[in-house]
Design a protein around this motif. Structure first.
Motif, PDB file in Angstrom:
ATOM      1  N   GLN A 307      37.979  39.732  45.925  1.00 53.62           N
ATOM      2  CA  GLN A 307      38.242  39.051  44.659  1.00 53.62           C
ATOM      3  C   GLN A 307      37.879  39.962  43.485  1.00 53.62           C
ATOM      4  O   GLN A 307      38.623  40.045  42.495  1.00 53.62           O
ATOM      5  N   GLU A 308      36.750  40.663  43.614  1.00 58.33           N
ATOM      6  CA  GLU A 308      36.327  41.561  42.537  1.00 58.33           C
ATOM      7  C   GLU A 308      37.339  42.685  42.336  1.00 58.33           C
ATOM      8  O   GLU A 308      37.666  43.050  41.198  1.00 58.33           O
ATOM      9  N   ARG A 309      37.871  43.212  43.461  1.00 62.18           N
ATOM     10  CA  ARG A 309      38.867  44.280  43.363  1.00 62.18           C
ATOM     11  C   ARG A 309      40.128  43.792  42.666  1.00 62.18           C
ATOM     12  O   ARG A 309      40.732  44.501  41.861  1.00 62.18           O
ATOM     13  N   VAL A 310      40.531  42.563  42.996  1.00 62.19           N
ATOM     14  CA  VAL A 310      41.735  42.006  42.371  1.00 62.19           C
ATOM     15  C   VAL A 310      41.523  41.816  40.877  1.00 62.19           C
ATOM     16  O   VAL A 310      42.396  42.148  40.058  1.00 62.19           O
ATOM     17  N   MET A 311      40.359  41.274  40.498  1.00 63.07           N
ATOM     18  CA  MET A 311      40.085  41.069  39.075  1.00 63.07           C
ATOM     19  C   MET A 311      40.032  42.404  38.336  1.00 63.07           C
ATOM     20  O   MET A 311      40.508  42.522  37.203  1.00 63.07           O
ATOM     21  N   ASN A 312      39.463  43.414  38.997  1.00 65.09           N
ATOM     22  CA  ASN A 312      39.429  44.748  38.390  1.00 65.09           C
ATOM     23  C   ASN A 312      40.843  45.292  38.203  1.00 65.09           C
ATOM     24  O   ASN A 312      41.144  45.946  37.197  1.00 65.09           O
ATOM     25  N   LYS A 313      41.707  45.013  39.192  1.00 66.79           N
ATOM     26  CA  LYS A 313      43.083  45.509  39.102  1.00 66.79           C
ATOM     27  C   LYS A 313      43.840  44.797  37.964  1.00 66.79           C
ATOM     28  O   LYS A 313      44.633  45.424  37.251  1.00 66.79           O
ATOM     29  N   ILE A 314      43.586  43.509  37.818  1.00 65.75           N
ATOM     30  CA  ILE A 314      44.219  42.775  36.715  1.00 65.75           C
ATOM     31  C   ILE A 314      43.774  43.352  35.374  1.00 65.75           C
ATOM     32  O   ILE A 314      44.576  43.575  34.463  1.00 65.75           O
ATOM     33  N   SER A 315      42.468  43.603  35.259  1.00 68.51           N
ATOM     34  CA  SER A 315      41.937  44.195  34.031  1.00 68.51           C
ATOM     35  C   SER A 315      42.512  45.586  33.808  1.00 68.51           C
ATOM     36  O   SER A 315      42.858  45.954  32.679  1.00 68.51           O
ATOM     37  N   LEU A 316      42.638  46.335  34.911  1.00 69.09           N
ATOM     38  CA  LEU A 316      43.191  47.688  34.819  1.00 69.09           C
ATOM     39  C   LEU A 316      44.625  47.656  34.308  1.00 69.09           C
ATOM     40  O   LEU A 316      45.010  48.463  33.446  1.00 69.09           O
ATOM     41  N   GLU A 317      45.420  46.726  34.810  1.00 74.95           N
ATOM     42  CA  GLU A 317      46.812  46.638  34.369  1.00 74.95           C
ATOM     43  C   GLU A 317      46.894  46.294  32.883  1.00 74.95           C
ATOM     44  O   GLU A 317      47.727  46.850  32.161  1.00 74.95           O
ATOM     45  N   GLN A 318      46.023  45.403  32.439  1.00 70.98           N
ATOM     46  CA  GLN A 318      46.022  45.048  31.019  1.00 70.98           C
ATOM     47  C   GLN A 318      45.701  46.269  30.154  1.00 70.98           C
ATOM     48  O   GLN A 318      46.323  46.494  29.108  1.00 70.98           O
ATOM     49  N   GLN A 319      44.737  47.069  30.622  1.00 76.57           N
ATOM     50  CA  GLN A 319      44.354  48.265  29.866  1.00 76.57           C
ATOM     51  C   GLN A 319      45.459  49.320  29.889  1.00 76.57           C
ATOM     52  O   GLN A 319      45.665  50.037  28.903  1.00 76.57           O
ATOM     53  N   LEU A 320      46.169  49.408  31.010  1.00 80.56           N
ATOM     54  CA  LEU A 320      47.272  50.366  31.104  1.00 80.56           C
ATOM     55  C   LEU A 320      48.417  49.959  30.184  1.00 80.56           C
ATOM     56  O   LEU A 320      49.011  50.798  29.494  1.00 80.56           O
ATOM     57  N   SER A 322      48.297  48.200  27.504  1.00 80.87           N
ATOM     58  CA  SER A 322      47.928  48.323  26.096  1.00 80.87           C
ATOM     59  C   SER A 322      47.706  49.777  25.684  1.00 80.87           C
ATOM     60  O   SER A 322      47.593  50.069  24.489  1.00 80.87           O
ATOM     61  N   GLY A 323      47.622  50.687  26.675  1.00 78.28           N
ATOM     62  CA  GLY A 323      47.381  52.091  26.378  1.00 78.28           C
ATOM     63  C   GLY A 323      45.908  52.423  26.214  1.00 78.28           C
ATOM     64  O   GLY A 323      45.554  53.585  25.947  1.00 78.28           O
TER      65      GLY A 323
END
Length: 579
Positions: A307-320, A322-323
């Protein structure tokens, strides 16, 4: 019409029979004087209409009416007959309970009774059609038409009910989320008809494997789910998952042809993994995809780590998107050392993420997810452009000479980018560099994913003078075929072949064999992961051309790299290696 006449008064029964003697409507009249005997006759035989007296000695009329109208398999129109004076309350209760009509004995006539029976039978037949239509629609709404299993809607309702029951009884519920591996390939190669038949066989297999009372569902496509009630220990769900996996690994025969399939299974449990049906499905799905990433054909329990990995990936995609992440990337450079004289002859550019809370992160912490999310080509392109400008600045400031070669990694997404070659040429031209000062590193896995296309692209780069290096050699396919045909000029030996050298004689022999092989193919050899002077000395003896590793330097920021170049003393290493 076959009639069951139920009345404890024989004279009343005879009166009804006399009224019905002349019409040809009634073929057979069966008599019953009690409710018990009537229900027994109704159970044993088939009737079109039941003419039921309101007052019976052994049971209330409404109770008898309920048993008749709610029978699981027998259906007949029921008409209530009473000698009680007109009572609207009683009449309404009987009609609500399922009676088709309500008649007074004192008002009976042939025309009246015949009409009432015909209308009652017609209304009952219409009601039956409506009930059957409802049952069919309910089945279609709750079941998958292809396999006959529960569909997603019905399954989710069953899962919610099971969780509520488990809350009351303090028991456990298990959920298995199953996906057929590479099913799209079956549909594309054999056709959807074969694919559908295969799914039907899978459904049959799953129903034979589960316990009685557990529920199998087809969620859609090639995805299935299994609801397991009253789980005592989690290992029992693991045993069931293994049994499913083994059963589906057996060949399935369709039209005299054997088909071999496998499946990936994700498992979640209540209350350990989730508290709601939605979360159980979501967590089992995440665990299933983790199995896919590990190579398929297995099962995995959901964990908080997933679950933590998935949440990190979601956060990562948002950061990607947005640049933000791209602006936080740093370029580090690890020196490459010439094995002949221990001079600095090049460097490999390596990305680092300057994370706002976790500090400087190595590529292993984020780059695989960046690639999976589809942003690696964009980042590779920007990093390459910046690295070329950095090399030009170093050359302009006499930090490095004209022979210095900068190595840059290229992922699979970059190689698939139609503008890859022209972008590299543009980056070189804009920085005022020639192709020979740049090396593109490609891993074995990327090479074999589409060998012909990769080979064509790398050959075009060679026309620009760009060097091609095979990175992490020995960790992937290590095929002699691509070594012979690719336009590579450099082979990089993975650090895993060096870490036990010189203490492990077998590792020494493998390292020597790899270097000898590369040299026989006229490839320059860079040995990665050199950390001790003994390893450097041995690599020199085996014929390595260059080194890279912590013996010389860790990856450095641009300013630190420039300082390293200025302060580097090759003679110290030459003396230690007897050169």
């Amino acid at each position: 019409m076959r009639l069951l006449l139920v009345d404890d008064d024989e004279l009343d029964r005879m009166a009804v029979v006399r009224v019905l003697q002349s019409p040809k409507l009634i073929k057979d009249i069966v008599h019953a004087s009690t409710a018990v005997s009537a229900l027994k006759l109704f159970e044993e035989s088939t009737f079109d209409v039941v003419l039921l007296d309101y007052r019976l000695p052994d049971m209330e009329c409404l109770d008898v009416l309920s048993k008749l109208t709610n029978h699981a398999s027998k259906h007949a129109a029921v008409v209530i007959l009473t000698g009680i004076a007109d009572d609207e309350m009683i009449e309404r209760d009987c009609i609500v309970a399922g009676a088709q009509d309500f008649l007074l004995k004192q008002e009976l006539s042939q025309r009246h009774l015949t009409k009432a029976l015909v209308h009652a039978q017609a209304r009952h037949a219409l009601n039956q059609q409506l009930m059957e239509t409802y049952a069919r629609l309910k089945f279609l709404a709750e079941n998958d038409p292809m396999t006959g299993l529960s569909n997603r809607y019905s399954f989710e309702e069953s899962l919610r009910t099971a969780i509520l029951r488990a809350q009351r009884t303090e028991s456990k519920v298990g959920l298995l989320f199953l996906d057929i591996d590479n099913f799209k390939l079956i549909n594309d190669s054999l056709g959807h008809d074969v694919g559908d038949k295969l799914l039907q066989q899978v459904a049959n297999i799953l129903q034979t494997v589960i316990r009685e009372g557990d529920i199998v569902c087809r969620l859609g496509g090639d995805e299935f789910a299994i609801l397991v009630h009253d789980v005592e220990v989690e290992t029992s769900i693991g045993i069931l998952a293994q049994r499913i996996k083994d059963s589906l690994n057996n060949p399935i025969t369709l039209s005299n042809t054997q088909h071999f399939i496998s499946c990936s299974i994700g498992i979640s449990t209540y209350p350990k993994c989730a508290q709601t049906a939605e979360d159980m499905l979501k967590h089992a799905d995440l665990a299933m995809y983790h199995v896919k990433q590990l190579g398929r054909n297995g099962f995995h329990f959901f964990t908080e780590g997933l679950q933590e990995r998935v949440m990190n990936k979601i956060s990562l995609e948002q950061q990607l998107r947005s640049g933000t992440l791209q602006r936080q990337l740093l370029q580090y450079y690890q020196p490459v050392i010439d094995a002949k004289n221990f001079n600095i002859c090049g460097a490999e550019m390596l990305l680092r993420w300057n994370h706002p809370t976790r500090g400087i992160l190595a590529p292993i912490a984020f780059l695989d997810d960046v690639e999976e999310l589809g942003f690696l080509s964009e980042i590779d392109s920007a990093s390459r452009r910046s690295a070329c400008q950095q090399l030009a600045a170093w050359r302009s400031n006499n930090i490095v000479d004209q022979d210095f070669c900068l190595a840059i990694n290229a992922g699979e997404q970059s190689l698939k980018d139609e503008s890859f070659q022209t972008s590299i040429k543009s980056d070189l031209d804009n920085a005022g560099l020639t192709g020979n000062c740049l090396s593109i590193e490609v891993t074995e896995g990327v090479l074999v994913s589409d060998f012909d296309k990769t080979s064509t692209i790398l050959n075009k780069l060679k026309t620009f003078g760009v060097n091609v290096a095979i990175d992490d050699f020995g960790t992937g396919y290590s095929s002699m075929a691509y070594l012979k045909w690719l336009p590579a000029s450099i082979l990089k030996v993975d650090r895993s072949f060096v870490q036990n050298v010189p203490d492990s004689p077998p590792d020494c022999r493998v390292l020597k064999a790899i270097i000898t092989l590369a040299k026989s193919l006229d490839l320059d050899v860079i040995v990665e992961g050199v950390e001790t002077i003994e390893q450097a000395r041995l690599c020199c003896q085996y014929g390595a051309d260059m080194f890279q590793g912590y013996l010389f330097s860790k990856p450095l920021s641009p300013d630190d790299f420039a300082n390293f170049v200025k302060n580097h003393h090759p003679g110290l290493f030459q003396a230690s290696c007897n050169i």
